[in-house]
Design an enzyme around this catalytic site. Structure first.
Site, PDB file in Angstrom:
ATOM      1  N   CYS A  88       0.878  -1.185   0.000  1.00 10.53           N
ATOM      2  CA  CYS A  88       0.000   0.000   0.000  1.00 10.53           C
ATOM      3  C   CYS A  88       0.910   1.229   0.000  1.00 10.53           C
ATOM      4  CB  CYS A  88      -0.888  -0.034   1.236  1.00 10.53           C
ATOM      5  SG  CYS A  88      -1.989   1.385   1.371  1.00 10.53           S
ATOM      6  N   CYS A 218      -4.763   6.128  -4.495  1.00 10.13           N
ATOM      7  CA  CYS A 218      -4.165   4.784  -4.357  1.00 10.13           C
ATOM      8  C   CYS A 218      -2.701   4.917  -4.744  1.00 10.13           C
ATOM      9  CB  CYS A 218      -4.888   3.796  -5.271  1.00 10.13           C
ATOM     10  SG  CYS A 218      -4.100   2.179  -5.362  1.00 10.13           S
TER      11      CYS A 218
HETATM   12  N1  LIG Z   1      -6.372  -2.205  -2.366  1.00 10.91           N
HETATM   13  C1  LIG Z   1      -4.975  -2.556  -2.663  1.00 10.91           C
HETATM   14  C2  LIG Z   1      -4.089  -2.307  -1.430  1.00 10.91           C
HETATM   15  C3  LIG Z   1      -4.043  -0.849  -1.051  1.00 10.91           C
HETATM   16  C4  LIG Z   1      -3.447  -0.029  -2.142  1.00 10.91           C
HETATM   17  C5  LIG Z   1      -3.584   1.480  -2.005  1.00 10.91           C
HETATM   18  N2  LIG Z   1      -4.345   1.950  -0.895  1.00 10.91           N
HETATM   19  C6  LIG Z   1      -2.228   2.139  -2.079  1.00 10.91           C
HETATM   20  O1  LIG Z   1      -2.071   3.235  -1.531  1.00 10.91           O
HETATM   21  O2  LIG Z   1      -1.333   1.550  -2.760  1.00 10.91           O
HETATM   22  C7  LIG Z   1      -4.877  -4.046  -3.043  1.00 10.91           C
HETATM   23  O3  LIG Z   1      -5.756  -4.827  -2.637  1.00 10.91           O
HETATM   24  O4  LIG Z   1      -3.884  -4.392  -3.709  1.00 10.91           O
END
Ligand SMILES: N[C@H](CCC[C@H](N)C(=O)O)C(=O)O
Length: 292
Positions: A88, A218
């Site tokens: 993340c 994200c």
């Molecule tokens: N939902 C993403 C993880 C969090 C990614 C995002 N919040 C970031 O800042 O990279 C997944 O299941 O791969």
């Protein structure tokens, strides 16, 4: 009567991708999917896109990626639906902010363990945080459907999976429901980014995150988006300012690695209600068969 002597928590965000931080220095918190869903629920819990458990890598209790030092702090990341994800990008900046603010690390660059491997983090003089996100790997072409409309997409791996659609106007997209994708290519789901090129330096992005839904930002997605745009421009090494709904981050991709620089804020600290936390320990017997 509720006593408030449960686990300590903090609340933070990186460009409005928000997280509950759970310090766990002795590796004793039992973070079940049910507890994650309750913590992330914006009505009955604290509300967040994900949970970051802060635990010594050596106490994680699962096989560590080979490059993660046992004495590094480990970001045990969970999506709001309770699922585990490898990495993340916004979360690891908030995680590093906590490590510095709590005095658990000194200044300079800090290795953070993740399920995608070690990620080195630096708090910049201007307060922003830079993460070495590792190499972005382009895995090939696929497609995405939104409201029945199919778009071509590029598969990009940042340790977690992404599908990037280079498209036009983003405001019309209905991301209130899961966009369609090829489940054979992504049996564990995929993060889906929709990207508009604004000019040679700036792109705009919206994202439907695996395990969450549409989020304001994200971090791994901004790197995947930049990798796709730089590739489409015929470049190998390029930087972009990525405008997301929650702010702006700066991304650079090279053939060897990528970096993400952006804000990371902690906004509150407290303790969970002991009875509330304990009430979530056992998975409930449910009639519908779906745990709350
Ligand atoms: N939902 C993403 C993880 C969090 C990614 C995002 N919040 C970031 O800042 O990279 C997944 O299941 O791969």
């Amino acid at each position: 009567m509720q006593s408030y002597a449960g686990p300590e928590f903090l609340k933070g965000h990186g460009t409005e991708n928000d997280f509950v931080v759970l310090p766990d220095p002795r590796g004793e918190l039992e973070l079940t999917a049910r507890r994650v869903r309750a913590l992330c629920d914006r009505r009955r819990g604290l509300g967040a896109d994900g949970v970051l458990r802060v635990v010594p890598s050596g106490l994680l209790g699962e096989q560590l990626p080979a490059d993660v030092p046992a004495d590094a702090w480990f970001m045990d990341y969970r999506n709001a639906d309770g699922s585990v994800a490898e990495m993340c990008g916004n979360g690891v900046r908030v995680f590093a902010r906590y490590l510095f603010d709590a005095g658990l690390v000194s200044t300079g660059s800090v290795p953070v363990g993740t399920r995608a491997g070690v990620r080195t983090v630096v708090v910049e003089p201007d307060g922003r945080v830079t993460v070495d996100m590792g190499a972005s790997a382009v895995r090939g072409h696929s497609s995405v459907t939104v409201a029945g409309y199919a778009m071509s997409a590029l598969s990009v791996d940042l340790g977690n999976p992404h599908l990037v659609c280079l498209t036009g106007e983003l405001s019309e997209l209905d991301l209130s429901v899961q966009p369609g994708y090829d489940p054979d290519l992504f049996p564990d789901g995929v993060n889906i980014e929709f990207v508009e090129v604004l000019d040679e330096e700036r792109i705009r992005m919206r994202v439907h995150e695996r395990g969450v839904g549409e989020t304001r930002s994200c971090g791994t997605g901004t790197v995947a988006a930049t990798a796709a745009v730089v590739r489409a421009a015929g470049e190998e090494d390029g930087s972009r300012f990525v405008h997301v709904q929650g702010g702006v981050v700066e991304v650079r991709v090279t053939p060897v690695t990528s970096t993400l620089t952006g804000p990371a804020e902690l906004v509150a600290r407290g303790r969970l209600g002991s009875e509330w936390w304990s009430s979530l320990e056992a998975e409930p017997l449910t009639v519908s068969g779906v745990s709350p």
